[in-house]
Design a protein around this motif. Structure first.
Motif, PDB file in Angstrom:
ATOM      1  N   ASN A  10     -71.119   1.882 -16.816  1.00 51.13           N
ATOM      2  CA  ASN A  10     -71.583   1.977 -18.218  1.00 51.13           C
ATOM      3  C   ASN A  10     -72.028   0.607 -18.706  1.00 51.13           C
ATOM      4  OD1 ASN A  10     -68.867   3.769 -17.929  1.00 51.13           O
ATOM      5  ND2 ASN A  10     -70.507   4.913 -18.918  1.00 51.13           N
ATOM      6  N   SER A  11     -72.710   0.602 -19.845  1.00 49.26           N
ATOM      7  CA  SER A  11     -73.264  -0.632 -20.418  1.00 49.26           C
ATOM      8  C   SER A  11     -72.169  -1.601 -20.853  1.00 49.26           C
ATOM      9  CB  SER A  11     -74.112  -0.304 -21.652  1.00 49.26           C
ATOM     10  OG  SER A  11     -75.088   0.634 -21.319  1.00 49.26           O
ATOM     11  N   SER A  12     -72.544  -2.864 -20.969  1.00 48.92           N
ATOM     12  CA  SER A  12     -71.606  -3.887 -21.451  1.00 48.92           C
ATOM     13  C   SER A  12     -72.368  -5.159 -21.772  1.00 48.92           C
ATOM     14  CB  SER A  12     -70.560  -4.180 -20.375  1.00 48.92           C
ATOM     15  OG  SER A  12     -69.827  -5.339 -20.693  1.00 48.92           O
ATOM     16  N   VAL A  49     -63.721  -2.661 -12.529  1.00 52.68           N
ATOM     17  CA  VAL A  49     -64.487  -1.418 -12.697  1.00 52.68           C
ATOM     18  C   VAL A  49     -64.556  -1.018 -14.164  1.00 52.68           C
ATOM     19  CG1 VAL A  49     -64.604   1.039 -12.063  1.00 52.68           C
ATOM     20  CG2 VAL A  49     -63.645  -0.608 -10.447  1.00 52.68           C
ATOM     21  N   ARG A  50     -65.730  -0.652 -14.620  1.00 56.66           N
ATOM     22  CA  ARG A  50     -65.876  -0.027 -15.954  1.00 56.66           C
ATOM     23  C   ARG A  50     -66.388   1.396 -15.766  1.00 56.66           C
ATOM     24  NH1 ARG A  50     -68.421  -1.878 -21.704  1.00 56.66           N
ATOM     25  NH2 ARG A  50     -66.315  -2.718 -21.787  1.00 56.66           N
ATOM     26  N   ALA A  51     -65.644   2.369 -16.274  1.00 55.01           N
ATOM     27  CA  ALA A  51     -66.042   3.778 -16.175  1.00 55.01           C
ATOM     28  C   ALA A  51     -65.539   4.533 -17.394  1.00 55.01           C
ATOM     29  CB  ALA A  51     -65.483   4.402 -14.907  1.00 55.01           C
ATOM     30  N   HIS A  56     -62.725  -6.249 -34.893  1.00 55.70           N
ATOM     31  CA  HIS A  56     -63.428  -5.156 -34.217  1.00 55.70           C
ATOM     32  C   HIS A  56     -63.780  -5.657 -32.822  1.00 55.70           C
ATOM     33  CE1 HIS A  56     -66.465  -2.201 -33.131  1.00 55.70           C
ATOM     34  NE2 HIS A  56     -66.053  -1.447 -34.133  1.00 55.70           N
ATOM     35  N   CYS A  57     -63.747  -4.770 -31.835  1.00 57.97           N
ATOM     36  CA  CYS A  57     -63.998  -5.193 -30.441  1.00 57.97           C
ATOM     37  C   CYS A  57     -65.458  -5.519 -30.184  1.00 57.97           C
ATOM     38  CB  CYS A  57     -63.522  -4.099 -29.493  1.00 57.97           C
ATOM     39  SG  CYS A  57     -64.411  -2.540 -29.719  1.00 57.97           S
ATOM     40  N   LEU A  58     -66.366  -5.022 -31.014  1.00 59.18           N
ATOM     41  CA  LEU A  58     -67.825  -5.104 -30.820  1.00 59.18           C
ATOM     42  C   LEU A  58     -68.241  -4.312 -29.575  1.00 59.18           C
ATOM     43  CD1 LEU A  58     -68.589  -8.865 -31.662  1.00 59.18           C
ATOM     44  CD2 LEU A  58     -68.555  -6.902 -33.230  1.00 59.18           C
ATOM     45  N   PRO A  59     -69.446  -3.759 -29.522  1.00 59.26           N
ATOM     46  CA  PRO A  59     -70.477  -3.850 -30.553  1.00 59.26           C
ATOM     47  C   PRO A  59     -70.118  -2.992 -31.769  1.00 59.26           C
ATOM     48  CG  PRO A  59     -71.187  -2.313 -28.840  1.00 59.26           C
ATOM     49  CD  PRO A  59     -69.876  -2.895 -28.381  1.00 59.26           C
ATOM     50  N   ASN A  93     -62.228 -14.869 -27.029  1.00 54.26           N
ATOM     51  CA  ASN A  93     -60.950 -14.725 -26.324  1.00 54.26           C
ATOM     52  C   ASN A  93     -61.009 -13.761 -25.145  1.00 54.26           C
ATOM     53  OD1 ASN A  93     -59.518 -16.640 -27.727  1.00 54.26           O
ATOM     54  ND2 ASN A  93     -58.763 -15.208 -29.285  1.00 54.26           N
ATOM     55  N   ARG A  94     -62.067 -12.965 -25.064  1.00 54.99           N
ATOM     56  CA  ARG A  94     -62.213 -12.083 -23.900  1.00 54.99           C
ATOM     57  C   ARG A  94     -62.199 -12.907 -22.601  1.00 54.99           C
ATOM     58  NH1 ARG A  94     -64.145  -6.905 -24.048  1.00 54.99           N
ATOM     59  NH2 ARG A  94     -63.680  -7.150 -21.833  1.00 54.99           N
ATOM     60  N   THR A  95     -62.819 -14.091 -22.633  1.00 55.77           N
ATOM     61  CA  THR A  95     -62.864 -14.932 -21.432  1.00 55.77           C
ATOM     62  C   THR A  95     -61.451 -15.322 -20.999  1.00 55.77           C
ATOM     63  OG1 THR A  95     -65.020 -15.815 -22.038  1.00 55.77           O
ATOM     64  CG2 THR A  95     -63.724 -17.135 -20.495  1.00 55.77           C
TER      65      THR A  95
END
Ligand code: CP
Length: 313
Positions: free
Chosen positions: A45-47, A109-111, A268-271, A296-298
């Motif tokens: 999925n998109s990211s 993995v992103r699903a 909010h997590c965004l987008p 902070n995601r990094t």
């Protein structure tokens, strides 16, 4: 730690937060740890954030990240056991996961969920198949029911921005134009349940999250009541869980406004869709933490990669 697929994999959230903050202060201090190690990032999925921040985290540790958009660029993957593969899928997960494991030391993995088949989504068949058939550690970059890298990020951000020993944190549903997954909300709930915060959820009738996740967390159907004395308001849309994947309401009364926010910080997590979920004036104000969350995601990803690299030498 072998895999990071859930907030449940965090043994002590307070020590994890402290460690992530240390990494943030000097992100390159462990540049040798991942030398000659490859991180494979597989996106069904998109990211934007997950894709870039996880690569950045790998680079900070000296790893070599390689990325694939599985849905667009790979052969269609079959997950069913014993399937006669005479349809659209050309490669079985048993071979795909084993092959990618030869190229990568860790696979992320992103699903997303289908939001049409609750039982299948809740079985986490994509993520769990990678765990079963890959021979290297697996990280979830958001699965059908959880987004543990985001949940860890949000815990770090709340700790950093808290001026109280025990702040009040509210998770609020907000309207959206389409059906969205429960993953971010689920992981946020699980992260807050591990922290020393006063935590409540507010959503319209029909939008309660899975009770196995919310457990004893108080749920208000009156947003105003929930927002009273809030220090952090975390906003997210999700589709109905009981009437699985349905959009039951687009009630604009649930949009986050400046007045509702009061003295609280906005998260909010965004987008995020401006003026659908939250007003411009909130996002553009100093009360908004959304850019800091994305930063902070990094460090959340770097902490997870570091722990897996250290534990799987
Ligand atoms: N918050 C988050 O996961 O962002 P992306 O979907 O852009 O990765």
């Amino acid at each position: 730690m072998k895999n990071y697929t859930s907030i449940k994999d965090i043994d002590n959230i307070n020590t994890w937060i402290q460690e992530a903050i240390k990494i943030k202060q000097n992100p390159l201090y462990n540049k040798e740890l991942g030398k000659n190690k490859t991180l494979g990032l597989l996106f069904f999925n998109s990211s934007l954030r997950t894709r870039l921040s996880t690569q950045k985290a790998a680079l900070n540790l000296g790893m070599d990240p390689i990325v694939m958009n599985v849905s667009g660029d790979a052969w269609g993957i079959e997950f069913g056991d014993g399937t006669i593969m005479d349809g659209n899928t050309a490669e079985h997960i048993k071979e795909a996961a084993a092959v990618v494991s030869q190229y990568c030391d860790i696979i992320a993995v992103r699903a997303f969920p289908s939001l049409t088949d609750k039982e299948k989504d809740e079985s986490e068949h994509v993520l769990k198949s990678f765990v079963e058939f890959a021979s290297v550690p697996i990280i979830s970059m958001e699965s059908a029911t959880g987004h543990p890298l985001q949940g860890l990020t949000d815990a770090i951000t709340i700790f950093e921005n808290s001026t109280k020993k025990k702040p009040k944190v509210v998770l609020s549903w907000a309207p959206h134009i389409k059906a969205l997954p429960h993953a971010v909300a689920n992981s946020f709930v699980q992260a807050m349940q591990k922290m020393d915060v006063e935590f409540v959820i507010t959503n319209p009738e029909g939008y309660n999250l899975n009770s196995e996740i919310t457990k004893k967390t108080t749920i208000y159907h009156n947003q105003k009541e929930a927002f009273k004395d809030a220090d952090f308001i975390y906003t997210k849309n999700w589709s109905s869980y009981d009437d699985y994947g349905k959009v039951l309401s687009r009630d604009d009364n649930w949009i986050i406004t400046k007045e509702k926010l009061g003295n609280a910080k906005f998260m909010h997590c965004l987008p995020v869709r401006r003026n659908v979920v939250v007003e411009d004036v909130v996002l553009d104000s100093e009360s908004s933490l959304v850019i800091e969350q994305a930063n902070n995601r990094t460090y959340a990803a770097q902490l997870v990669l570091k722990k897996i690299l250290e534990d799987n030498k």
